[in-house]
Motif scaffolding. Sequence first.
Motif, short mmCIF file in Angstrom:
data_model
loop_
_atom_site.label_atom_id
_atom_site.label_comp_id
_atom_site.label_asym_id
_atom_site.label_seq_id
_atom_site.Cartn_x
_atom_site.Cartn_y
_atom_site.Cartn_z
N GLN A 192 48.33 -5.59 30.55
CA GLN A 192 48.97 -5.27 31.83
C GLN A 192 49.34 -3.79 31.92
OE1 GLN A 192 49.26 -7.07 34.54
NE2 GLN A 192 48.33 -8.86 33.59
N LEU A 193 49.80 -3.21 30.84
CA LEU A 193 50.13 -1.78 30.83
C LEU A 193 48.87 -0.94 31.01
CD1 LEU A 193 52.72 -1.94 27.95
CD2 LEU A 193 53.21 -1.01 30.24
N SER A 194 47.80 -1.32 30.34
CA SER A 194 46.53 -0.59 30.46
C SER A 194 46.00 -0.63 31.88
CB SER A 194 45.49 -1.17 29.49
OG SER A 194 45.90 -0.98 28.16
N LYS A 195 46.13 -1.77 32.54
CA LYS A 195 45.70 -1.89 33.94
C LYS A 195 46.46 -0.91 34.83
CE LYS A 195 45.79 -5.87 35.86
NZ LYS A 195 45.87 -7.26 36.34
N ARG A 196 47.67 -0.53 34.41
CA ARG A 196 48.50 0.36 35.20
C ARG A 196 48.40 1.81 34.74
NH1 ARG A 196 50.06 -4.66 35.48
NH2 ARG A 196 51.11 -5.41 37.33
N GLY A 197 47.41 2.11 33.92
CA GLY A 197 47.13 3.48 33.54
C GLY A 197 47.82 3.98 32.28
N TRP A 198 48.53 3.13 31.57
CA TRP A 198 49.18 3.54 30.33
C TRP A 198 48.24 3.32 29.14
CZ3 TRP A 198 53.66 6.09 30.39
CH2 TRP A 198 54.50 5.95 31.50
N ASN A 199 48.28 4.20 28.18
CA ASN A 199 47.65 3.97 26.88
C ASN A 199 48.66 3.15 26.08
OD1 ASN A 199 45.19 5.56 27.07
ND2 ASN A 199 46.58 7.30 27.25
N ALA A 200 48.29 1.97 25.68
CA ALA A 200 49.19 1.05 24.99
C ALA A 200 48.73 0.84 23.56
CB ALA A 200 49.26 -0.28 25.73
N MET A 201 49.62 1.14 22.63
CA MET A 201 49.30 1.01 21.21
C MET A 201 50.25 0.02 20.55
SD MET A 201 48.65 5.04 20.28
CE MET A 201 49.21 4.71 18.65
N PRO A 202 49.77 -1.16 20.19
CA PRO A 202 50.63 -2.08 19.44
C PRO A 202 50.96 -1.46 18.08
CG PRO A 202 48.61 -3.18 20.17
CD PRO A 202 48.45 -1.72 20.43
N THR A 203 52.17 -1.66 17.62
CA THR A 203 52.56 -1.16 16.30
C THR A 203 52.20 -2.19 15.24
OG1 THR A 203 54.77 -2.12 16.44
CG2 THR A 203 54.49 0.12 17.32
N SER A 204 52.44 -1.83 14.01
CA SER A 204 52.26 -2.78 12.91
C SER A 204 53.17 -3.96 13.16
CB SER A 204 52.63 -2.09 11.60
OG SER A 204 52.79 -3.05 10.58
N ARG A 205 52.72 -5.15 12.88
CA ARG A 205 53.52 -6.36 13.15
C ARG A 205 54.82 -6.36 12.34
NH1 ARG A 205 53.82 -7.89 17.36
NH2 ARG A 205 54.26 -10.03 16.93
N ASN A 206 54.93 -5.52 11.34
CA ASN A 206 56.16 -5.46 10.55
C ASN A 206 57.06 -4.31 10.98
OD1 ASN A 206 55.37 -7.65 8.99
ND2 ASN A 206 54.19 -6.35 7.63
N ALA A 207 56.69 -3.60 12.03
CA ALA A 207 57.50 -2.48 12.49
C ALA A 207 58.83 -3.00 13.03
CB ALA A 207 56.76 -1.68 13.56
N ARG A 208 59.90 -2.33 12.71
CA ARG A 208 61.23 -2.76 13.10
C ARG A 208 61.50 -2.42 14.56
NH1 ARG A 208 65.90 0.39 12.49
NH2 ARG A 208 67.70 -0.83 13.05
N GLY A 209 61.63 -3.43 15.41
CA GLY A 209 62.15 -3.26 16.75
C GLY A 209 61.23 -2.72 17.82
#
Length: 140
Positions: A27-44
């Motif tokens: 959804q963020l990408s559709k709105r023009g944002w570059n979206a980068m998921p973090t490591s699944r163990n990243a805090r918060g």
Amino acid sequence: MSDNLNNSKIGRNQLVSNEGLYYVCYQLSKRGWNAMPTSRNARGIDVLIYNREGTKMHTIQVKALSDRSPAPFGSKLDNLIAEYVFIVNNLSKEPNLYIMDTQTARGLIHEGEKNGKKSYWFQPNDYEKFKDNWSIIGES
């Protein structure tokens, strides 16, 4: 995937979390944002977004739910450090997305205690006020 993981509650919760995370990124990408998921163990912080020019950047925590239910925040709120909280529910049918800044979310999160252990959650009636609240993060 093993049958044990597929049939376990933990395995199902991990799948729902992944579905929600990637749905939010989509959804963020559709709105023009570059979206980068973090490591699944990243805090918060689950997603880091930035605009095409690299001049705007935001952090997001995602709470994913398979249906309409409270969004759990665990036993302490010190991991609530992202700028924004995105809750996506109804993932098993037609997803709904709720978007708020973390300060607003903190003011609406419920606290309870059972057997000496604290827990925090966000009730649907509270987070549903923020459905498709895209204006809060601004334009990409």
